[in-house]
Write an enzyme that holds these catalytic residues in place. Structure first.
Site, short mmCIF file in Angstrom:
data_model
loop_
_atom_site.label_atom_id
_atom_site.label_comp_id
_atom_site.label_asym_id
_atom_site.label_seq_id
_atom_site.Cartn_x
_atom_site.Cartn_y
_atom_site.Cartn_z
N ARG A 152 0.83 -1.22 0.00
CA ARG A 152 0.00 0.00 0.00
C ARG A 152 0.85 1.25 0.00
NH1 ARG A 152 -1.66 -1.69 5.10
NH2 ARG A 152 -3.72 -0.78 5.32
N LYS A 204 -7.46 -4.23 0.78
CA LYS A 204 -6.69 -3.47 -0.21
C LYS A 204 -7.62 -2.79 -1.22
CE LYS A 204 -3.69 -2.25 -3.33
NZ LYS A 204 -2.53 -1.45 -3.28
N ASN A 208 -8.56 1.56 -1.82
CA ASN A 208 -8.48 2.32 -3.08
C ASN A 208 -9.86 2.73 -3.57
OD1 ASN A 208 -5.75 2.38 -3.06
ND2 ASN A 208 -5.44 0.81 -4.62
N GLY A 255 -6.16 8.97 -12.30
CA GLY A 255 -5.22 8.16 -13.08
C GLY A 255 -4.45 7.21 -12.20
N CYS A 258 -3.85 2.07 -9.93
CA CYS A 258 -4.54 1.42 -8.82
C CYS A 258 -5.95 1.95 -8.60
CB CYS A 258 -3.75 1.64 -7.52
SG CYS A 258 -2.06 1.07 -7.68
N ARG A 321 0.88 6.42 -16.26
CA ARG A 321 -0.03 5.28 -16.40
C ARG A 321 -1.48 5.71 -16.15
NH1 ARG A 321 2.89 0.91 -12.75
NH2 ARG A 321 3.55 2.82 -11.73
N1 SAJ Z 1 -6.54 12.42 -7.00
C1 SAJ Z 1 -7.53 13.40 -7.09
N2 SAJ Z 1 -7.92 14.03 -5.94
C2 SAJ Z 1 -7.37 13.72 -4.74
C3 SAJ Z 1 -6.39 12.72 -4.64
C4 SAJ Z 1 -6.00 12.07 -5.80
O1 SAJ Z 1 -8.05 13.71 -8.17
O2 SAJ Z 1 -7.77 14.36 -3.74
C5 SAJ Z 1 -6.12 11.72 -8.22
C6 SAJ Z 1 -4.63 11.87 -8.48
O3 SAJ Z 1 -4.35 13.07 -9.15
C7 SAJ Z 1 -4.36 10.65 -9.33
C8 SAJ Z 1 -5.30 9.61 -8.75
O4 SAJ Z 1 -6.27 10.33 -8.02
O5 SAJ Z 1 -4.70 10.87 -10.69
C9 SAJ Z 1 -4.64 8.59 -7.86
O6 SAJ Z 1 -3.65 9.18 -7.05
P1 SAJ Z 1 -3.46 8.83 -5.50
O7 SAJ Z 1 -2.41 9.71 -4.94
O8 SAJ Z 1 -4.78 8.89 -4.84
O9 SAJ Z 1 -3.07 7.30 -5.46
P2 SAJ Z 1 -1.98 6.35 -6.20
O10 SAJ Z 1 -2.69 5.65 -7.31
O11 SAJ Z 1 -0.73 7.04 -6.52
O12 SAJ Z 1 -1.67 5.31 -4.99
C10 SAJ Z 1 -2.77 4.64 -4.36
C11 SAJ Z 1 -2.61 4.76 -2.83
N3 SAJ Z 1 -3.82 4.30 -2.17
C12 SAJ Z 1 -4.42 5.03 -1.19
O13 SAJ Z 1 -3.99 6.11 -0.83
C13 SAJ Z 1 -5.63 4.43 -0.56
C14 SAJ Z 1 -1.41 3.94 -2.37
O14 SAJ Z 1 -1.33 3.93 -0.95
C15 SAJ Z 1 -1.53 2.48 -2.90
O15 SAJ Z 1 -0.38 1.71 -2.53
C16 SAJ Z 1 -1.59 2.54 -4.41
O16 SAJ Z 1 -2.78 3.28 -4.78
C17 SAJ Z 1 -1.67 1.11 -4.93
O17 SAJ Z 1 -0.64 0.61 -5.42
O18 SAJ Z 1 -2.72 0.48 -4.78
#
Ligand code: SAJ
Length: 417
Positions: A152, A204, A208, A255, A258, A321
């Site tokens: 995570r 998990k 997400n 994006g 995950c 990605r």
């Molecule tokens: N995003 C928004 N608004 C927000 C937060 C994020 O639009 O307030 C967008 C981001 O710009 C991005 C997308 O969501 O495009 C995803 O970004 P993220 O920072 O939320 O997450 P990831 O995909 O980089 O990583 C997530 C994390 N999961 C959680 O926080 C619950 C990480 O801890 C996991 O390990 C990872 O998925 C995974 O590998 O599953």
């Protein structure tokens, strides 16, 4: 000390392998990609992130890590291969998890532990993983042990989170859980939460999905705020002062590999998942909404050229990605716009990335799609001269509106119109 074969030397498998190697274990990193194996054999990281190279150097100095293409006998097998999304079926595509498990079968011995770190739908360990590994003629829970230990860590801060985050460890039986917990306690400083494999698989995906649904809510709030002419960013900030409210941020869509994918792993075999599916739909439709707003700004301009600022899926990383930028650009091109791209982190992509001045030359509108820190501090007076019209649409609320107004830009922000 255990001998561990880590199958999959990507963003998760490789740092995990190196953490084990630096903490008393003998580790063999397995990858089907020859380039990855060759790069590691040469003592180099196939990709970079803070602290990775030092960890590889440490593991090599200890003689505790080597890379190769095929699995071999070990005490522990750890599977950290990708789980792609089958978009046609809206299901997890388990082909890499299946082939990794099949690679383990000929080497599986009594007492071995198999850990799946890859994201998998509920019951995968209990059903598919068991079925494949039992082709060895050994029996799960009697001869060998299986658990799910989902990763995570957040891209961009992987190493710190791998060590300090709490971990969920779910075995197919208690012995599997305990063996896995003993192993991870060699480097994890967060708490280890012990549960069953199916619960761990679900946890998990729930994490997400929670984020995806919360972002969808923020995106819907932004559109409602646009209708009422209020500032959703300020409204969210104030609402979040409430002790039990924590709304995430709106944007151009979700994006990464995950958050936009994992909710589908939860819904693939469920009957009651309309909220999750609706949230996916809202987030996936954000590029259309951004284009609609940009079109309003460009009304009256013939054959507009727009410049996209940022195609990475989130700020201050080079990872593209499943970036929502791709859908936005495709829609804008269909609209007849000429699209140019600037991104200070991304060097190569399916569209050409330009230098800043070239990217804004002849442009009628800058569209900020990624929250790179550079955009926060940017003063357009340093580069805007070649632009045809001074418009900027910010989907992340990152630019300094006062500074851009001073440069005579017409500024609009999602959820602030
Ligand atoms: N995003 C928004 N608004 C927000 C937060 C994020 O639009 O307030 C967008 C981001 O710009 C991005 C997308 O969501 O495009 C995803 O970004 P993220 O920072 O939320 O997450 P990831 O995909 O980089 O990583 C997530 C994390 N999961 C959680 O926080 C619950 C990480 O801890 C996991 O390990 C990872 O998925 C995974 O590998 O599953």
């Amino acid at each position: 000390m255990s001998k561990i074969c880590v199958l999959g030397q990507g963003y998760i498998g490789l740092p995990t392998a190196l953490l084990f190697a630096n903490n008393g274990h003998e580790v063999v990193g397995i990858d089907v990609n020859k380039r990855v194996v060759d790069t590691l054999k040469a003592g180099k990281m196939p990709f970079e992130e803070k602290g990775f190279q030092e960890l590889l150097d440490g593991a090599i100095a200890k003689n505790a890590f080597r890379a190769k293409s095929l699995a071999e006998e070990a005490n522990v097998y750890l599977v950290a291969v990708p789980t792609p999304f089958d978009s046609e079926m809206r299901m997890a595509d388990l082909k890499y998890v299946i082939s990794a498990c099949e690679m383990i079968v000929p080497h599986l011995r009594k007492g071995n532990l198999v850990i799946i770190e890859s994201t998998i739908p509920p019951q995968t360990c209990d059903k598919q993983v068991k079925q494949i590994l039992e082709k060895s003629t050994l029996k799960m829970c009697e001869d060998f042990y299986v658990s799910h230990c989902p990763e995570r860590a957040i891209p961009g801060n992987t190493l710190h989170e791998m060590v300090y985050n709490d971990r969920v460890i779910g075995g197919v039986d208690e012995k599997s859980t305990q063996l896995t917990a003993d192993l991870y306690s060699s480097f994890v400083k967060g708490n280890l939460h012990l549960t069953t494999s199916t619960t761990a698989e679900m946890i998990k995906l729930m994490e997400n999905t929670f984020r995806d649904v919360n972002i969808a809510l923020a995106n819907e709030f932004a559109q409602i705020a646009d209708d009422y002419g209020i500032d959703v960013w300020k409204a969210i900030e104030i609402a979040n002062k409430h002790p039990r409210v924590n709304i995430l941020k709106p944007g151009p869509g979700v994006g990464g590999h995950c958050i936009a994918i994992d909710p589908w792993f939860l819904t693939e075999n469920a009957n009651n998942s309309s909220l999750i599916m609706m949230s996916r739909q809202i987030n996936d439709s954000m590029p259309q909404y951004v284009l609609k707003m940009v079109k309003e700004m460009l009304a009256g301009i013939e054959d507009p050229t727009i410049t996209v600022f940022g195609v990475a899926y989130k700020g201050d990383i080079a990872d593209t990605r499943a970036t929502p930028a791709k859908k936005f650009i495709k829609l804008a091109e269909k609209e007849g716009y000429k699209v140019k791209i600037y991104d200070p982190f991304v060097k190569e992509w399916c569209y050409p990335i330009m230098g800043l001045e070239k990217a804004v030359e002849g442009s009628d509108c800058i569209v900020v799609l990624t929250d790179h820190s550079e955009f926060r501090e940017m003063d357009p007076r340093a580069f805007f001269e070649g632009m045809s019209n001074l418009n900027v649409f910010d989907t992340r609320d990152v630019i300094n509106i006062k500074v851009w107004n001073k440069a005579k830009f017409n500024v609009k922000t999602i959820g602030k119109n």
